[in-house]
Motif scaffolding. Structure first.
Motif, PDB file in Angstrom:
ATOM      1  N   LYS A   2       6.648  -4.246  -1.611  1.00  0.00           N
ATOM      2  CA  LYS A   2       6.439  -4.056  -0.180  1.00  0.00           C
ATOM      3  C   LYS A   2       7.359  -5.011   0.583  1.00  0.00           C
ATOM      4  O   LYS A   2       7.360  -6.220   0.349  1.00  0.00           O
ATOM      5  CB  LYS A   2       4.981  -4.331   0.177  1.00  0.00           C
ATOM      6  CG  LYS A   2       4.607  -3.940   1.593  1.00  0.00           C
ATOM      7  CD  LYS A   2       3.108  -4.108   1.829  1.00  0.00           C
ATOM      8  CE  LYS A   2       2.338  -3.046   1.064  1.00  0.00           C
ATOM      9  NZ  LYS A   2       0.876  -3.123   1.368  1.00  0.00           N
ATOM     10  N   LEU A  20      14.165   2.546   4.331  1.00  0.00           N
ATOM     11  CA  LEU A  20      13.275   3.707   4.262  1.00  0.00           C
ATOM     12  C   LEU A  20      13.952   4.867   3.536  1.00  0.00           C
ATOM     13  O   LEU A  20      13.328   5.555   2.721  1.00  0.00           O
ATOM     14  CB  LEU A  20      12.860   4.132   5.671  1.00  0.00           C
ATOM     15  CG  LEU A  20      11.943   3.159   6.428  1.00  0.00           C
ATOM     16  CD1 LEU A  20      11.833   3.564   7.890  1.00  0.00           C
ATOM     17  CD2 LEU A  20      10.557   3.092   5.789  1.00  0.00           C
ATOM     18  N   TYR A  24      11.891   2.570   0.070  1.00  0.00           N
ATOM     19  CA  TYR A  24      11.086   1.356   0.122  1.00  0.00           C
ATOM     20  C   TYR A  24       9.918   1.491   1.097  1.00  0.00           C
ATOM     21  O   TYR A  24      10.018   2.187   2.115  1.00  0.00           O
ATOM     22  CB  TYR A  24      11.953   0.159   0.523  1.00  0.00           C
ATOM     23  CG  TYR A  24      12.870  -0.308  -0.580  1.00  0.00           C
ATOM     24  CD1 TYR A  24      12.378  -1.041  -1.654  1.00  0.00           C
ATOM     25  CD2 TYR A  24      14.234  -0.021  -0.546  1.00  0.00           C
ATOM     26  CE1 TYR A  24      13.229  -1.471  -2.675  1.00  0.00           C
ATOM     27  CE2 TYR A  24      15.084  -0.445  -1.555  1.00  0.00           C
ATOM     28  CZ  TYR A  24      14.567  -1.170  -2.617  1.00  0.00           C
ATOM     29  OH  TYR A  24      15.403  -1.588  -3.628  1.00  0.00           O
ATOM     30  N   ASP A  25       8.828   0.811   0.771  1.00  0.00           N
ATOM     31  CA  ASP A  25       7.662   0.693   1.639  1.00  0.00           C
ATOM     32  C   ASP A  25       7.941  -0.469   2.592  1.00  0.00           C
ATOM     33  O   ASP A  25       8.021  -1.625   2.159  1.00  0.00           O
ATOM     34  CB  ASP A  25       6.418   0.416   0.785  1.00  0.00           C
ATOM     35  CG  ASP A  25       5.140   0.278   1.604  1.00  0.00           C
ATOM     36  OD1 ASP A  25       5.210   0.368   2.844  1.00  0.00           O
ATOM     37  OD2 ASP A  25       4.076   0.070   0.995  1.00  0.00           O
ATOM     38  N   VAL A  26       8.124  -0.162   3.887  1.00  0.00           N
ATOM     39  CA  VAL A  26       8.563  -1.179   4.839  1.00  0.00           C
ATOM     40  C   VAL A  26       7.536  -1.381   5.948  1.00  0.00           C
ATOM     41  O   VAL A  26       7.093  -0.422   6.586  1.00  0.00           O
ATOM     42  CB  VAL A  26       9.927  -0.808   5.475  1.00  0.00           C
ATOM     43  CG1 VAL A  26      10.425  -1.953   6.357  1.00  0.00           C
ATOM     44  CG2 VAL A  26      10.959  -0.475   4.400  1.00  0.00           C
ATOM     45  N   GLN A  27       7.181  -2.635   6.175  1.00  0.00           N
ATOM     46  CA  GLN A  27       6.340  -3.025   7.303  1.00  0.00           C
ATOM     47  C   GLN A  27       7.206  -3.772   8.300  1.00  0.00           C
ATOM     48  O   GLN A  27       8.037  -4.604   7.903  1.00  0.00           O
ATOM     49  CB  GLN A  27       5.179  -3.897   6.833  1.00  0.00           C
ATOM     50  CG  GLN A  27       4.249  -3.198   5.853  1.00  0.00           C
ATOM     51  CD  GLN A  27       2.996  -3.999   5.556  1.00  0.00           C
ATOM     52  OE1 GLN A  27       2.866  -5.145   5.955  1.00  0.00           O
ATOM     53  NE2 GLN A  27       2.059  -3.384   4.856  1.00  0.00           N
ATOM     54  N   GLN A  40       8.510   3.828  13.144  1.00  0.00           N
ATOM     55  CA  GLN A  40       7.204   4.325  12.700  1.00  0.00           C
ATOM     56  C   GLN A  40       7.268   5.820  12.398  1.00  0.00           C
ATOM     57  O   GLN A  40       6.671   6.301  11.434  1.00  0.00           O
ATOM     58  CB  GLN A  40       6.147   4.044  13.760  1.00  0.00           C
ATOM     59  CG  GLN A  40       5.735   2.578  13.848  1.00  0.00           C
ATOM     60  CD  GLN A  40       4.694   2.348  14.935  1.00  0.00           C
ATOM     61  OE1 GLN A  40       5.016   2.169  16.114  1.00  0.00           O
ATOM     62  NE2 GLN A  40       3.436   2.354  14.545  1.00  0.00           N
ATOM     63  N   GLY A  43       8.465   6.415   9.019  1.00  0.00           N
ATOM     64  CA  GLY A  43       7.626   5.988   7.905  1.00  0.00           C
ATOM     65  C   GLY A  43       7.334   4.511   7.818  1.00  0.00           C
ATOM     66  O   GLY A  43       6.559   4.084   6.951  1.00  0.00           O
ATOM     67  N   ALA A  44       7.926   3.708   8.682  1.00  0.00           N
ATOM     68  CA  ALA A  44       7.632   2.277   8.680  1.00  0.00           C
ATOM     69  C   ALA A  44       6.236   2.025   9.242  1.00  0.00           C
ATOM     70  O   ALA A  44       5.772   2.753  10.128  1.00  0.00           O
ATOM     71  CB  ALA A  44       8.672   1.515   9.496  1.00  0.00           C
ATOM     72  N   GLN A  45       5.602   0.997   8.749  1.00  0.00           N
ATOM     73  CA  GLN A  45       4.279   0.625   9.254  1.00  0.00           C
ATOM     74  C   GLN A  45       4.431  -0.565  10.188  1.00  0.00           C
ATOM     75  O   GLN A  45       5.031  -1.581   9.829  1.00  0.00           O
ATOM     76  CB  GLN A  45       3.343   0.259   8.096  1.00  0.00           C
ATOM     77  CG  GLN A  45       1.941  -0.130   8.545  1.00  0.00           C
ATOM     78  CD  GLN A  45       1.050  -0.541   7.392  1.00  0.00           C
ATOM     79  OE1 GLN A  45       1.434  -0.427   6.227  1.00  0.00           O
ATOM     80  NE2 GLN A  45      -0.143  -1.019   7.697  1.00  0.00           N
ATOM     81  N   GLU A  56       1.102  -9.833   3.553  1.00  0.00           N
ATOM     82  CA  GLU A  56       1.079  -8.503   2.931  1.00  0.00           C
ATOM     83  C   GLU A  56       2.291  -8.201   2.055  1.00  0.00           C
ATOM     84  O   GLU A  56       2.211  -7.382   1.145  1.00  0.00           O
ATOM     85  CB  GLU A  56       0.999  -7.424   4.022  1.00  0.00           C
ATOM     86  CG  GLU A  56      -0.338  -7.347   4.737  1.00  0.00           C
ATOM     87  CD  GLU A  56      -1.422  -6.765   3.843  1.00  0.00           C
ATOM     88  OE1 GLU A  56      -1.105  -5.864   3.042  1.00  0.00           O
ATOM     89  OE2 GLU A  56      -2.569  -7.241   3.933  1.00  0.00           O
ATOM     90  N   CYS A  57       3.423  -8.858   2.325  1.00  0.00           N
ATOM     91  CA  CYS A  57       4.692  -8.400   1.751  1.00  0.00           C
ATOM     92  C   CYS A  57       5.191  -9.275   0.609  1.00  0.00           C
ATOM     93  O   CYS A  57       4.959 -10.487   0.575  1.00  0.00           O
ATOM     94  CB  CYS A  57       5.747  -8.317   2.847  1.00  0.00           C
ATOM     95  SG  CYS A  57       5.342  -7.073   4.106  1.00  0.00           S
TER      96      CYS A  57
END
Length: 297
Positions: A2, A20, A24-27, A40, A43-45, A56-57
């Motif tokens: 993450k 993205l 990758y899972d991106v915040q 967002q 797909g970004a959080q 979190e990361c």
């Protein structure tokens, strides 16, 4: 894995898109929430604050404006280092001085957090295409762990050595950017002052030894069309050449061309051009000589 990303401006937003696109899972976090809305949708959080993102990361990237921003985001009471889990790897993509990078590295290391200085070159177009040059300093094992992430962002990835090495290399690059910008501006303004056609002069220079990537960038994309919306703003080049000049003084030099470039970018800032593209450094020279470098007709 993450990834957290702090700073989604002109450069950062494009880097997030690249991450993205590479699955990758991106915040993301940005002080201005409107700057994360498009990300967002891709797909970004969006995370509301830095402490939450830090907890979190596994990897945290930052792309900020000034050294003071880096210190606040990393070392403040609500900063990354205070809240990241041991083993987290931080990748700072901001252009700062080596002293700032070394300070963040040491503070992070005391918390069992890795910090890499990894400034980039290539501008918004390079960030968009994933063709950036990335100059990295810090722990080599941490660098090797995040190399796949860096390869999603750039084509030329160089590990240069201990903490601060990446920042030093980037400032040397920015030194040349600033000096070449001033030299190209002086040359083109002089030609206009003596009645030469600016387009014709530029055509000659770009097939002669006087050619440079900066000359082409500034003339083709900005000056001749009198379009100064920033790719890289005056205020950032001014910051970078000031930091680079400190390096040259530490190296033992007393008189060097970067001092004139720093003053030229200061003059542009004083004339209200800090948020314009770096090529706007030509405008105070044009005023001084009573000419404008532009296309004819």
């Amino acid at each position: 894995m993450k990834i957290g990303f702090i700073g989604t401006g002109v450069m950062g937003s494009r880097m997030v898109k690249r991450l993205l696109q590479n699955g990758y899972d991106v915040q993301v976090y940005n002080r201005t929430k409107a700057k994360v809305a498009d990300l967002q949708k891709l797909g970004a959080q969006h995370i509301e604050n830095i402490p939450e993102l830090s907890r979190e990361c596994d990897v945290i990237c930052s792309c900020l404006s000034m050294p003071a921003d880096v210190i606040q985001v990393y070392d403040g009471p609500s900063g990354i280092i205070q809240h990241a889990r041991p083993g987290t790897i931080c990748i700072d993509l901001t252009s700062v001085g080596a002293d700032t990078s070394k300070r963040m590295f040491e503070t992070a290391n005391a918390k069992q957090v890795s910090y890499l200085d990894a400034p980039v070159s290539g501008g918004p177009e390079g960030a968009e295409k994933g063709s950036l040059t990335i100059m990295v300093g810090g722990d080599k094992q941490a660098f090797e762990t995040v190399s796949p992430i860096l390869k999603a962002l750039g084509e030329n990835i160089e590990y240069l050595g201990p903490s601060g090495a990446g920042s030093i290399a980037k400032l040397i690059n920015q030194y040349l950017v600033a000096v070449h910008s001033l030299a190209a501006s002086e040359a083109m303004v002089t030609g206009a002052a003596f009645g030469l056609d600016s387009e014709q002069l530029f055509k000659i220079l770009k097939v002669s030894y006087g050619d440079s990537r900066i000359l082409r960038r500034h003339m083709e994309e900005y000056v001749l069309d009198r379009q100064f919306e920033p790719g890289g703003a005056v205020k950032y080049v001014h910051k970078d050449v000031r930091l680079a000049n400190q390096l040259l003084m530490e190296a033992g030099m007393k008189n060097f061309t970067g001092q004139m470039a720093e003053q030229a970018f200061q003059n542009a800032t004083d004339q209200g051009l800090s948020d314009s593209d770096m090529s706007a450094v030509i405008q105070p020279l044009e005023k001084e000589c009573g000419v404008v470098v532009k296309k004819q007709g």
